[in-house]
Design a protein around this motif. Sequence first.
Motif, mmCIF file in Angstrom:
data_model
loop_
_atom_site.group_PDB
_atom_site.id
_atom_site.type_symbol
_atom_site.label_atom_id
_atom_site.label_comp_id
_atom_site.label_asym_id
_atom_site.label_seq_id
_atom_site.Cartn_x
_atom_site.Cartn_y
_atom_site.Cartn_z
ATOM 1 N N ILE A 9 62.142 41.910 56.291
ATOM 2 C CA ILE A 9 61.214 42.927 55.783
ATOM 3 C C ILE A 9 60.660 42.512 54.424
ATOM 4 O O ILE A 9 59.459 42.632 54.166
ATOM 5 C CB ILE A 9 61.919 44.298 55.703
ATOM 6 N N ILE A 10 61.526 41.991 53.563
ATOM 7 C CA ILE A 10 61.073 41.572 52.233
ATOM 8 C C ILE A 10 60.093 40.407 52.335
ATOM 9 O O ILE A 10 59.047 40.405 51.667
ATOM 10 C CB ILE A 10 62.285 41.221 51.346
ATOM 11 N N GLY A 15 54.703 38.412 51.761
ATOM 12 C CA GLY A 15 53.604 37.626 52.315
ATOM 13 C C GLY A 15 52.291 38.387 52.367
ATOM 14 O O GLY A 15 51.215 37.787 52.362
ATOM 15 N N LEU A 16 52.377 39.712 52.420
ATOM 16 C CA LEU A 16 51.146 40.505 52.425
ATOM 17 C C LEU A 16 50.385 40.408 51.105
ATOM 18 O O LEU A 16 49.170 40.553 51.081
ATOM 19 C CB LEU A 16 51.466 41.971 52.734
ATOM 20 N N VAL A 17 51.104 40.155 50.016
ATOM 21 C CA VAL A 17 50.450 40.098 48.703
ATOM 22 C C VAL A 17 49.446 38.944 48.622
ATOM 23 O O VAL A 17 48.268 39.172 48.331
ATOM 24 C CB VAL A 17 51.508 40.035 47.576
ATOM 25 N N SER A 71 51.795 32.384 56.347
ATOM 26 C CA SER A 71 53.037 31.716 56.753
ATOM 27 C C SER A 71 54.269 32.502 56.305
ATOM 28 O O SER A 71 55.262 32.581 57.046
ATOM 29 C CB SER A 71 53.075 30.295 56.208
ATOM 30 N N ILE A 72 54.235 33.112 55.131
ATOM 31 C CA ILE A 72 55.362 33.929 54.685
ATOM 32 C C ILE A 72 55.494 35.173 55.556
ATOM 33 O O ILE A 72 56.601 35.565 55.940
ATOM 34 C CB ILE A 72 55.202 34.302 53.196
ATOM 35 N N VAL A 74 54.540 35.560 58.713
ATOM 36 C CA VAL A 74 55.018 35.182 60.044
ATOM 37 C C VAL A 74 56.503 34.851 60.009
ATOM 38 O O VAL A 74 57.261 35.247 60.905
ATOM 39 C CB VAL A 74 54.184 34.008 60.603
ATOM 40 N N SER A 75 56.948 34.136 58.970
ATOM 41 C CA SER A 75 58.378 33.805 58.898
ATOM 42 C C SER A 75 59.215 35.067 58.719
ATOM 43 O O SER A 75 60.293 35.191 59.314
ATOM 44 C CB SER A 75 58.640 32.813 57.775
ATOM 45 N N GLY A 76 58.756 36.020 57.931
ATOM 46 C CA GLY A 76 59.469 37.287 57.788
ATOM 47 C C GLY A 76 59.500 38.075 59.080
ATOM 48 O O GLY A 76 60.527 38.657 59.447
ATOM 49 N N PHE A 77 58.391 38.083 59.809
ATOM 50 C CA PHE A 77 58.339 38.807 61.081
ATOM 51 C C PHE A 77 59.264 38.167 62.106
ATOM 52 O O PHE A 77 59.990 38.864 62.821
ATOM 53 C CB PHE A 77 56.901 38.842 61.598
#
Length: 112
Positions: A9-10, A15-17, A71-72, A74-77
Motif C-alpha cells: 500500500i505504501i 508511486g502516485l506522487v 514502476s513504483i 506497479v511494484s506496490g500493486f
Amino acid sequence: MSNFQLAGIILFMVGLVPFTIAGLIFLRYDCPNWNASLLRDTSWSWWVRKIGFEGILADPKSRWWCGIGFSICVSGFVLLVVSTIPLGTLVPFIALLGLLFGIRSFVAKGRQ
C-alpha cells in the motif's frame, strides 16, 4: 494486515506522487495536445500505445517522472496482490489471463 500488505500500500501510494507530478508537468507544457492522445497514432511505440499514456510518456519533460512513478505503483500493486491472495489461488487466474490475452493476440494478428 501483514507487513507485506502495508509495504504494498505504501509503495503504491508513494508511486502516485511522481506519476501525478508527470501529469501536471504534461498539462503545464502540452495542454493543447491533451485531447490529441485520444486519436490513434501508429508512429508511437508498442509500449506507449498499449499502456495508453501516449502524451505523458511521449513528452520529454514528464517521461522520467512517469516511468519512476508507474514502476513504483506497479511494484506496490503486485506486492499487495501477492501478499493478499494465496499463490495457489493466484496462479490459475494468471494462467487464464495469459491464455485469454494470447488468444486475443492470435485473433488480432489473423484479422490484419
